[in-house]
Design an enzyme around this catalytic site. Structure first.
Site, PDB file in Angstrom:
ATOM      1  N   HIS A   1       2.708 -15.622 -30.062  1.00  0.00           N
ATOM      2  CA  HIS A   1       1.414 -16.034 -29.532  1.00  0.00           C
ATOM      3  C   HIS A   1       0.736 -16.987 -30.514  1.00  0.00           C
ATOM      4  O   HIS A   1       0.589 -16.674 -31.688  1.00  0.00           O
ATOM      5  CB  HIS A   1       0.508 -14.813 -29.295  1.00  0.00           C
ATOM      6  CG  HIS A   1       0.851 -14.053 -28.056  1.00  0.00           C
ATOM      7  ND1 HIS A   1      -0.091 -13.396 -27.310  1.00  0.00           N
ATOM      8  CD2 HIS A   1       2.030 -13.860 -27.429  1.00  0.00           C
ATOM      9  CE1 HIS A   1       0.485 -12.830 -26.256  1.00  0.00           C
ATOM     10  NE2 HIS A   1       1.774 -13.092 -26.309  1.00  0.00           N
TER      11      HIS A   1
ATOM     12  N   TYR B   1      -9.827 -10.929 -25.206  1.00  0.00           N
ATOM     13  CA  TYR B   1     -10.818  -9.999 -25.781  1.00  0.00           C
ATOM     14  C   TYR B   1     -12.131 -10.240 -25.044  1.00  0.00           C
ATOM     15  O   TYR B   1     -12.597 -11.384 -24.956  1.00  0.00           O
ATOM     16  CB  TYR B   1     -11.020 -10.272 -27.269  1.00  0.00           C
ATOM     17  CG  TYR B   1      -9.866  -9.869 -28.156  1.00  0.00           C
ATOM     18  CD1 TYR B   1      -8.769 -10.706 -28.347  1.00  0.00           C
ATOM     19  CD2 TYR B   1      -9.861  -8.638 -28.809  1.00  0.00           C
ATOM     20  CE1 TYR B   1      -7.707 -10.341 -29.168  1.00  0.00           C
ATOM     21  CE2 TYR B   1      -8.808  -8.264 -29.643  1.00  0.00           C
ATOM     22  CZ  TYR B   1      -7.731  -9.115 -29.808  1.00  0.00           C
ATOM     23  OH  TYR B   1      -6.684  -8.738 -30.615  1.00  0.00           O
TER      24      TYR B   1
ATOM     25  N   PRO C   1      -9.207  -0.815 -34.016  1.00  0.00           N
ATOM     26  CA  PRO C   1      -8.051  -1.639 -33.590  1.00  0.00           C
ATOM     27  C   PRO C   1      -8.421  -3.050 -33.115  1.00  0.00           C
ATOM     28  O   PRO C   1      -7.529  -3.860 -32.866  1.00  0.00           O
ATOM     29  CB  PRO C   1      -7.449  -0.819 -32.442  1.00  0.00           C
ATOM     30  CG  PRO C   1      -8.561   0.034 -31.954  1.00  0.00           C
ATOM     31  CD  PRO C   1      -9.412   0.338 -33.143  1.00  0.00           C
TER      32      PRO C   1
ATOM     33  N   LYS D   1      -5.185  -4.822 -37.075  1.00  0.00           N
ATOM     34  CA  LYS D   1      -4.797  -4.858 -38.486  1.00  0.00           C
ATOM     35  C   LYS D   1      -4.051  -3.611 -38.951  1.00  0.00           C
ATOM     36  O   LYS D   1      -3.462  -3.624 -40.038  1.00  0.00           O
ATOM     37  CB  LYS D   1      -6.050  -5.025 -39.368  1.00  0.00           C
ATOM     38  CG  LYS D   1      -6.728  -6.376 -39.221  1.00  0.00           C
ATOM     39  CD  LYS D   1      -5.823  -7.492 -39.658  1.00  0.00           C
ATOM     40  CE  LYS D   1      -6.375  -8.867 -39.316  1.00  0.00           C
ATOM     41  NZ  LYS D   1      -5.372  -9.919 -39.474  1.00  0.00           N
TER      42      LYS D   1
ATOM     43  N   TYR E   1      -7.494 -13.455 -38.271  1.00  0.00           N
ATOM     44  CA  TYR E   1      -6.643 -12.810 -37.268  1.00  0.00           C
ATOM     45  C   TYR E   1      -5.158 -12.943 -37.633  1.00  0.00           C
ATOM     46  O   TYR E   1      -4.405 -11.982 -37.510  1.00  0.00           O
ATOM     47  CB  TYR E   1      -6.898 -13.436 -35.894  1.00  0.00           C
ATOM     48  CG  TYR E   1      -6.348 -12.621 -34.734  1.00  0.00           C
ATOM     49  CD1 TYR E   1      -5.071 -12.867 -34.219  1.00  0.00           C
ATOM     50  CD2 TYR E   1      -7.097 -11.588 -34.161  1.00  0.00           C
ATOM     51  CE1 TYR E   1      -4.569 -12.121 -33.160  1.00  0.00           C
ATOM     52  CE2 TYR E   1      -6.598 -10.835 -33.100  1.00  0.00           C
ATOM     53  CZ  TYR E   1      -5.336 -11.107 -32.610  1.00  0.00           C
ATOM     54  OH  TYR E   1      -4.827 -10.355 -31.574  1.00  0.00           O
TER      55      TYR E   1
HETATM   56  C1  PHB Z   1      -2.338  -3.704 -28.241  1.00  0.00           C
HETATM   57  O1  PHB Z   1      -1.539  -4.465 -27.662  1.00  0.00           O
HETATM   58  O2  PHB Z   1      -2.248  -2.449 -28.177  1.00  0.00           O
HETATM   59  C2  PHB Z   1      -3.468  -4.313 -29.046  1.00  0.00           C
HETATM   60  C3  PHB Z   1      -3.478  -5.690 -29.235  1.00  0.00           C
HETATM   61  C4  PHB Z   1      -4.515  -6.259 -29.974  1.00  0.00           C
HETATM   62  C5  PHB Z   1      -5.507  -5.446 -30.517  1.00  0.00           C
HETATM   63  C6  PHB Z   1      -5.481  -4.053 -30.331  1.00  0.00           C
HETATM   64  C7  PHB Z   1      -4.451  -3.485 -29.590  1.00  0.00           C
HETATM   65  O3  PHB Z   1      -6.521  -6.018 -31.221  1.00  0.00           O
END
Ligand code: PHB
Ligand code: APR
Length: 396
Positions: free
Chosen positions: A72, A201, A293, A297, A385
């Site tokens: 990505h 997000y 989450p 990280k 990130y």
């Molecule tokens: C996930 O795919 O579980 C996931 C991806 C990004 C995040 C948190 C969880 O920031």
């Protein structure tokens, strides 16, 4: 029995450490409280930084990841009903992340350890650590009613937030920093195609949401829910309906729903232990720190802790040098606090807090508006990130 290193915990941290030590000829035994099936049943995040990919390659466990992982180069921020892409690669000189479930990383590590014929004691009861303030530590445990003791040179506490290792350190020798967030994440795993090719997000007045993925036919979605909420309160239909309310019209239209194959609510906290070394005991991964989450990280911090610890233990066991061990904690914490700060900041920006009021929503939207229209602002998000370089904060 005796070994050079006893690793407590067979999650990603313990398994990765065991693999790196094995590659360097250092003997290690892993002692795990649960069964292998239970360890694999835990569904966790799935975004890997380049540094983590490099450590997995060093461990020799990246073959499937290279085949099945999804590269990505950006992600979307959705707020005020509109999506804006953060161009990770364009803003960081070409860096990207890999989407590959933690469960798969754990599976790859378990397979490699089994193929190498290395010892992992599963379903170990009453694990205790002893003498880590001396040069003859040991770990004891019970399996099938039989008590065992492993003498060793070092103990690696890779036993997660609720483990025995950190809990065994005298309170006067440890400082813990903690912030608990007033909400949780309700997560759903479904065998449906992702709503978008990259992650989304969402900052919505109804609460945070995240659209993620595990493959092109398996998706992972999250909704912010009150801490008091219960997973049994959420039917699949209720989940999909609420997710649609938080998405933009295009994503809502494209969303493919289906039965949840996993559904759970996880709390969010920021937590850091200082220091991370206590004589011959070293904490790594969730045993030493927890991040919300939002910034993805957790596994990445665990991977760099383990890389630093494996280098230090190899140096101590093979070259008989204490230098790496003496610097382990300081080296980890420089990186950990940066990731903790970013994870706290991103969580504060994207979630609805009970006491923020309408003005709080307006402040968040104004900050997001700044970030997506300012190259400096967007670069700040992108740099954090994709993660820090391995030698960050290291003065040698
Ligand atoms: C996930 O795919 O579980 C996931 C991806 C990004 C995040 C948190 C969880 O920031
Ligand atoms: N004795 C032996 N094993 C234990 C004990 C104990 N007393 N307590 C816990 N364990 C085991 C758990 O069963 C688990 O398998 O230690 C392991 C810890 O694994 P994780 O909690 O996954 O922690 P870690 O390996 O550091 O991985 C960090 O997991 O929680 C996510 O977001 C986090 O992605 C990050 C990753």
């Amino acid at each position: 029995m005796r070994t050079q290193v006893v690793i407590v915990g067979a999650g990603p941290s313990g398994l990765l450490l065991g693999q790196l030590l094995h590659k360097a000829g250092v003997d290690a035994v892993i002692v795990e409280r649960q069964s292998p099936e239970y360890v694999l049943s835990r569904i966790r995040a799935g975004v890997l930084e380049q540094v983590t990919l490099n450590v997995l390659a060093q461990a020799g466990v990246d073959a499937r990841l290279k085949r099945e992982g999804l590269a990505h180069t950006g992600f979307d921020l959705l707020f005020k009903g509109e999506r804006h892409r953060i161009d990770l690669a364009g803003l960081t000189g070409g860096q990207q992340v890999m989407v590959y479930g933690q469960t798969e990383v754990t599976r790859d590590l378990m397979d490699a350890r089994q193929a190498a014929g290395l010892t992992t004691v599963y379903s170990a009861d009453d694990v205790q650590i002893h003498g880590f303030d001396t040069d003859h530590p040991s770990v004891s445990y019970t399996v099938d009613g039989q008590r065992h003791t492993l003498d060793c040179d070092y103990i690696a506490g890779c036993d997660g937030f609720h483990g025995v290792c950190r809990a065994s350190v005298p309170r006067a020798s440890i400082q813990e920093y903690e912030k608990v967030y007033p909400f949780g994440w309700l997560g759903v795993l479904s065998d449906t195609p992702p709503v978008h090719e990259e992650l989304i997000y969402v900052n919505s007045p109804r609460g945070f949401a995240l659209c993620s993925q595990r493959s092109m036919i398996r998706s992972r979605y999250y909704l912010q829910v009150p801490l008091t909420d219960k997973v049994e309160n959420w039917s699949d239909d209720a989940f999909w309906t609420e997710l649609r309310h938080r998405l933009d019209p295009e994503a809502s239209e494209r969303l493919v729903t289906g039965p949840s194959i996993e559904k759970s609510i996880a709390p969010l906290r920021s937590f850091v232990t200082e220091p991370m070394r206590f004589g011959t005991l070293f904490l790594a991964g969730d045993a030493a720190h927890i991040v919300p989450p939002t910034g993805a990280k957790g596994l990445n911090l665990a991977a760099t802790d383990v890389k630093y610890l494996s280098d230090a233990l190899i140096e101590a066991c093979v070259e008989k040098s204490q230098a790496g061990i003496d610097h382990y904690s300081t080296r980890c914490l420089a990186r950990i606090w940066r990731a903790e700060r970013f994870s706290w900041w991103f969580t504060s920006l994207m979630h609805r807090f009970p006491d923020q009021g309408e003005i709080g929503q307006k402040f968040q939207e104004a900050e997001l508006d700044y970030l997506v229209h300012s190259e400096a602002g967007a670069r700040s998000v992108a740099e954090n990130y994709v993660g820090l370089p391995l030698d960050f904060g290291w003065k040698g």
